[in-house]
Structure formats: structure tokens, C-alpha cells
Design a protein around this motif. Structure first.
Motif, PDB file in Angstrom:
ATOM      1  N   MET A   1       0.862  -1.062   0.048  1.00  0.00           N
ATOM      2  CA  MET A   1       0.035   0.153   0.115  1.00  0.00           C
ATOM      3  C   MET A   1       0.997   1.451  -0.069  1.00  0.00           C
ATOM      4  SD  MET A   1      -2.745   1.311   2.948  1.00  0.00           S
ATOM      5  CE  MET A   1      -3.822  -0.074   2.551  1.00  0.00           C
ATOM      6  N   PRO A   2       0.774   2.227  -1.019  1.00  0.00           N
ATOM      7  CA  PRO A   2       1.451   3.460  -0.875  1.00  0.00           C
ATOM      8  C   PRO A   2       1.633   4.160   0.365  1.00  0.00           C
ATOM      9  CG  PRO A   2      -0.175   3.075  -2.791  1.00  0.00           C
ATOM     10  CD  PRO A   2      -0.517   2.145  -2.044  1.00  0.00           C
ATOM     11  N   VAL A   3       2.321   4.873   0.615  1.00  0.00           N
ATOM     12  CA  VAL A   3       2.690   5.438   1.927  1.00  0.00           C
ATOM     13  C   VAL A   3       1.461   6.710   2.328  1.00  0.00           C
ATOM     14  CG1 VAL A   3       4.187   7.269   3.587  1.00  0.00           C
ATOM     15  CG2 VAL A   3       4.991   5.311   1.927  1.00  0.00           C
ATOM     16  N   VAL A   4       1.142   7.160   1.227  1.00  0.00           N
ATOM     17  CA  VAL A   4      -0.060   8.267   1.440  1.00  0.00           C
ATOM     18  C   VAL A   4      -1.463   7.501   1.832  1.00  0.00           C
ATOM     19  CG1 VAL A   4      -1.479   9.949   0.295  1.00  0.00           C
ATOM     20  CG2 VAL A   4       0.850   9.917   0.051  1.00  0.00           C
ATOM     21  N   LEU A   5      -1.558   6.420   1.305  1.00  0.00           N
ATOM     22  CA  LEU A   5      -2.915   5.578   1.666  1.00  0.00           C
ATOM     23  C   LEU A   5      -2.995   5.140   2.962  1.00  0.00           C
ATOM     24  CD1 LEU A   5      -3.896   4.077  -1.948  1.00  0.00           C
ATOM     25  CD2 LEU A   5      -4.842   6.058  -0.856  1.00  0.00           C
ATOM     26  N   ARG A   6      -1.609   4.601   3.333  1.00  0.00           N
ATOM     27  CA  ARG A   6      -1.447   3.943   4.722  1.00  0.00           C
ATOM     28  C   ARG A   6      -1.520   5.143   5.813  1.00  0.00           C
ATOM     29  NH1 ARG A   6       2.950   1.173   3.625  1.00  0.00           N
ATOM     30  NH2 ARG A   6       4.675   2.755   4.512  1.00  0.00           N
ATOM     31  N   ASP A   7      -0.945   6.094   5.417  1.00  0.00           N
ATOM     32  CA  ASP A   7      -1.123   7.147   6.370  1.00  0.00           C
ATOM     33  C   ASP A   7      -2.480   7.744   6.462  1.00  0.00           C
ATOM     34  OD1 ASP A   7      -0.171   9.296   8.133  1.00  0.00           O
ATOM     35  OD2 ASP A   7      -0.257  10.828   6.447  1.00  0.00           O
ATOM     36  N   ALA A   8      -3.321   7.731   5.481  1.00  0.00           N
ATOM     37  CA  ALA A   8      -4.631   8.227   5.536  1.00  0.00           C
ATOM     38  C   ALA A   8      -5.636   7.127   6.307  1.00  0.00           C
ATOM     39  CB  ALA A   8      -5.171   8.468   4.180  1.00  0.00           C
ATOM     40  N   TRP A   9      -5.340   5.909   5.972  1.00  0.00           N
ATOM     41  CA  TRP A   9      -5.966   4.772   6.567  1.00  0.00           C
ATOM     42  C   TRP A   9      -5.642   4.831   8.069  1.00  0.00           C
ATOM     43  CZ3 TRP A   9      -9.854   1.799   5.737  1.00  0.00           C
ATOM     44  CH2 TRP A   9     -10.033   0.654   6.249  1.00  0.00           C
ATOM     45  N   ALA A  10      -4.594   4.940   8.498  1.00  0.00           N
ATOM     46  CA  ALA A  10      -4.142   4.977   9.888  1.00  0.00           C
ATOM     47  C   ALA A  10      -4.774   6.273  10.821  1.00  0.00           C
ATOM     48  CB  ALA A  10      -2.750   5.056   9.988  1.00  0.00           C
ATOM     49  N   THR A  11      -5.311   7.060  10.028  1.00  0.00           N
ATOM     50  CA  THR A  11      -5.779   8.449  10.532  1.00  0.00           C
ATOM     51  C   THR A  11      -7.388   8.161  10.800  1.00  0.00           C
ATOM     52  OG1 THR A  11      -4.180   9.988   9.550  1.00  0.00           O
ATOM     53  CG2 THR A  11      -6.232  10.888  10.201  1.00  0.00           C
ATOM     54  N   PHE A  12      -8.008   7.485   9.549  1.00  0.00           N
ATOM     55  CA  PHE A  12      -9.302   7.223   9.619  1.00  0.00           C
ATOM     56  C   PHE A  12      -9.585   6.016  10.409  1.00  0.00           C
ATOM     57  CE2 PHE A  12     -13.201   5.971   7.479  1.00  0.00           C
ATOM     58  CZ  PHE A  12     -13.961   7.079   7.538  1.00  0.00           C
ATOM     59  N   VAL A  13      -8.841   5.139  10.389  1.00  0.00           N
ATOM     60  CA  VAL A  13      -9.110   3.859  11.470  1.00  0.00           C
ATOM     61  C   VAL A  13      -7.785   3.754  12.225  1.00  0.00           C
ATOM     62  CG1 VAL A  13      -9.531   1.437  11.370  1.00  0.00           C
ATOM     63  CG2 VAL A  13     -10.351   2.793   9.422  1.00  0.00           C
ATOM     64  N   PRO A  14      -7.629   4.547  13.197  1.00  0.00           N
ATOM     65  CA  PRO A  14      -6.675   4.549  14.022  1.00  0.00           C
ATOM     66  C   PRO A  14      -6.213   3.591  14.752  1.00  0.00           C
ATOM     67  CG  PRO A  14      -8.083   5.912  15.111  1.00  0.00           C
ATOM     68  CD  PRO A  14      -8.744   5.540  13.769  1.00  0.00           C
ATOM     69  N   ASP A  15      -4.928   3.362  15.252  1.00  0.00           N
ATOM     70  CA  ASP A  15      -4.355   2.220  16.158  1.00  0.00           C
ATOM     71  C   ASP A  15      -4.752   2.699  17.553  1.00  0.00           C
ATOM     72  OD1 ASP A  15      -3.292   0.301  18.215  1.00  0.00           O
ATOM     73  OD2 ASP A  15      -1.414   0.802  17.428  1.00  0.00           O
ATOM     74  N   MET A  16      -5.785   1.968  18.408  1.00  0.00           N
ATOM     75  CA  MET A  16      -6.566   2.400  19.554  1.00  0.00           C
ATOM     76  C   MET A  16      -5.144   2.553  20.659  1.00  0.00           C
ATOM     77  SD  MET A  16      -9.579   3.225  19.176  1.00  0.00           S
ATOM     78  CE  MET A  16     -10.322   3.508  20.572  1.00  0.00           C
ATOM     79  N   ASP A  17      -4.332   1.872  20.422  1.00  0.00           N
ATOM     80  CA  ASP A  17      -3.225   2.007  21.620  1.00  0.00           C
ATOM     81  C   ASP A  17      -2.029   2.982  21.027  1.00  0.00           C
ATOM     82  OD1 ASP A  17      -4.364  -0.051  23.000  1.00  0.00           O
ATOM     83  OD2 ASP A  17      -3.318  -1.753  21.682  1.00  0.00           O
ATOM     84  N   GLY A  18      -2.464   3.627  20.188  1.00  0.00           N
ATOM     85  CA  GLY A  18      -1.336   4.778  19.571  1.00  0.00           C
ATOM     86  C   GLY A  18      -1.201   5.746  20.487  1.00  0.00           C
ATOM     87  N   PRO A  19      -0.656   6.975  20.025  1.00  0.00           N
ATOM     88  CA  PRO A  19      -0.239   7.889  20.972  1.00  0.00           C
ATOM     89  C   PRO A  19      -1.946   8.914  21.083  1.00  0.00           C
ATOM     90  CG  PRO A  19       0.892   8.233  19.103  1.00  0.00           C
ATOM     91  CD  PRO A  19       0.329   6.807  19.026  1.00  0.00           C
ATOM     92  N   ASP A  20      -2.544   8.855  19.860  1.00  0.00           N
ATOM     93  CA  ASP A  20      -3.746   9.615  19.975  1.00  0.00           C
ATOM     94  C   ASP A  20      -5.065   8.775  19.975  1.00  0.00           C
ATOM     95  OD1 ASP A  20      -2.313  12.150  19.875  1.00  0.00           O
ATOM     96  OD2 ASP A  20      -1.663  11.692  17.735  1.00  0.00           O
ATOM     97  N   GLY A  21      -4.770   7.526  19.949  1.00  0.00           N
ATOM     98  CA  GLY A  21      -5.895   6.863  19.991  1.00  0.00           C
ATOM     99  C   GLY A  21      -6.909   6.893  19.227  1.00  0.00           C
ATOM    100  N   PRO A  22      -8.440   7.087  19.548  1.00  0.00           N
ATOM    101  CA  PRO A  22      -9.320   7.426  18.516  1.00  0.00           C
ATOM    102  C   PRO A  22      -9.710   8.756  18.040  1.00  0.00           C
ATOM    103  CG  PRO A  22     -10.198   7.293  20.744  1.00  0.00           C
ATOM    104  CD  PRO A  22      -8.691   6.851  20.926  1.00  0.00           C
TER     105      PRO A  22
END
Length: 247
Positions: A1-22
Motif C-alpha cells: 500500500m502506498p505511504v499516502v494511503l497507509r497514512d490516510a487509513w491510519a488516520t481514519f481507522v487509528p491504532d487504539m493503542d497509539g499516542p492519539d487513540g481514537p
């Protein structure tokens, strides 16, 4: 997956354990709201913004220079009300200073009350919005957006300010590999721009079709959904709930 799409997906469907969660998708929804209410205010309340205060300062300059269609009073009411909203939002945020989910919920409750009041005024008056009704709508909406901005500032989620795109667009270009930067996070920043554009298109389409209250109704639906989400999120104590360290 291209970096831009991966970044967009991670924003739209974030890692709930990430620094900003939901928080990222919630802030994207609030960015759509910004487009909706600014479309309503600019097209129906006489060339004034209720979220974009930079625009109001410029509009005030136009009015002082005698440009037709702009009002010093309207821009001043928006600015003063926005400041009051930021003050009330700041109080709401500081009451929950140890939990980002509660910070957002407290500020959104203030904004929800303001948008509900604005929707009531617009529905009862029926339009066109002139005189006291016009200024009441400007004041209520700017008050609500000021509270929203106070919360967003406290949350400090990178590249999701919900109301300002100038720095977002600048960062996309200036931080890109083409500019020998570290990486532009174009996916997240692009989503922010698209969210505001979508809100503006939806709001303007509703206004031009004669459905004056629809942008405010949609904004209220977004707020109620966000408040419900933050009510659930406020129960936990995951790492993302801790406010960022202030330097």
C-alpha cells in the motif's frame, strides 16, 4: 500500500493503542462540521466566517476600505464571540485536564448547546436572516467554534486543527521528500483538507437548494455523535488519554 494511503487509513481507522487513540477520526468529523457552518455563515449571514478568524480579520479590512458586502460589525461580533467561546472552552478543558477524552467531551457539550440554539433560532425565524437574528446566529456559532478550537488546541493531535488548513497545506509541501524534508504525512493532511471541502460542499449545496437549516442540523448530528463517542471513551485510561507533555 502506498505511504499516502497507509497514512490516510491510519488516520481514519487509528491504532487504539497509539499516542492519539481514537481522536483523529473524531477531529476529522469536526473538520467536516467546520465546512458546514462556515458555508452557512458566509452564504447566509453576510460574508462572515464563524470558524475561520483569519478570514474575518481580512473581511474587516475589506469593510474598512469600503468594499461592498462586508461588515465591520459582523466580523467584530464573530471575533468577540469566538474569543468568548475559546474562554469557555478553555475552562471546560481545564476541568478535565488529566484526560483528553473528557477534555473533548466537555468542550463539545458547550458547542452542542450553541449549535442547538443556533438551529432553533434559524428554524423559528425562517430566514432570510437579518438584524438581530443574523447577529444572534453569528454569535452562537462563533461561540461554539471557539470552544471547539480550545479543545483541539489542548488535544494537540498533529495536523488535525479542524479549522485551519494553511499550515496543513504548507507542511504537506515543505516536509515532502521533494523538498528534502522528513516526510509530509500527506495522507493525514490530505484527509483534513478533504473533510473541510466535503463539509463546505454539503453546506453550500444545502443552502443553494433552499434548505437553510440543513447545514446546522448536520453539524448538530456530528456533535451528538462525537459527544456520545467521547462519553464512552472517557471511561477508560488508555495511554492516549493522557495529555501531551507541555514544554
Amino acid at each position: 500500500m502506498p505511504v499516502v494511503l497507509r497514512d490516510a487509513w491510519a488516520t481514519f481507522v487509528p491504532d487504539m493503542d497509539g499516542p492519539d487513540g481514537p481522536l483523529p477520526p473524531l477531529l476529522l468529523a469536526l473538520t467536516v462540521l467546520t465546512g458546514l457552518v462556515d458555508a452557512f455563515s458566509y452564504l447566509l449571514l453576510g460574508h462572515v466566517f464563524v470558524a475561520n478568524m483569519t478570514g474575518n480579520v481580512v473581511f474587516m479590512g475589506f469593510a474598512l476600505a469600503g468594499a461592498p458586502g462586508f461588515s465591520v460589525l459582523a466580523s467584530s461580533v464573530a471575533l468577540v464571540s469566538f474569543v468568548a467561546g475559546a474562554w469557555s472552552g478553555g475552562i471546560a478543558v481545564h476541568q478535565a485536564d488529566t484526560h483528553r477524552g473528557r477534555q473533548l467531551r466537555h468542550a463539545l457539550l458547550v458547542e452542542t448547546a450553541c449549535v442547538t440554539a443556533a438551529l432553533t433560532v434559524s428554524t423559528v425565524s425562517g430566514g432570510p436572516y437579518t438584524g438581530g437574528v443574523r447577529f444572534a446566529l453569528i454569535a452562537l456559532l462563533a461561540l461554539g467554534l471557539g470552544a471547539q478550537n480550545a479543545a483541539v488546541r489542548a488535544l494537540a493531535v498533529p495536523d488535525l486543527t479542524t479549522t485551519v488548513l494553511t499550515r496543513t497545506i504548507t507542511g504537506t509541501v515543505a516536509d515532502s521528500r521533494l523538498a528534502r524534508g522528513p516526510g509530509s504525512r500527506a495522507g493525514r493532511r490530505g484527509l483534513s483538507a478533504v473533510a473541510m471541502l466535503a463539509g463546505a460542499v454539503a453546506g453550500a449545496t444545502a443552502v443553494l437548494d433552499g434548505r437553510r437549516e440543513l447545514p446546522l442540523l448536520l453539524a448538530l448530528v456530528i456533535l451528538l455523535g462525537a459527544v456520545a463517542a467521547t462519553a464512552l471513551l472517557g471511561r477508560g485510561d488508555a495511554p492516549w488519554t493522557r495529555p501531551p507533555v507541555k514544554t
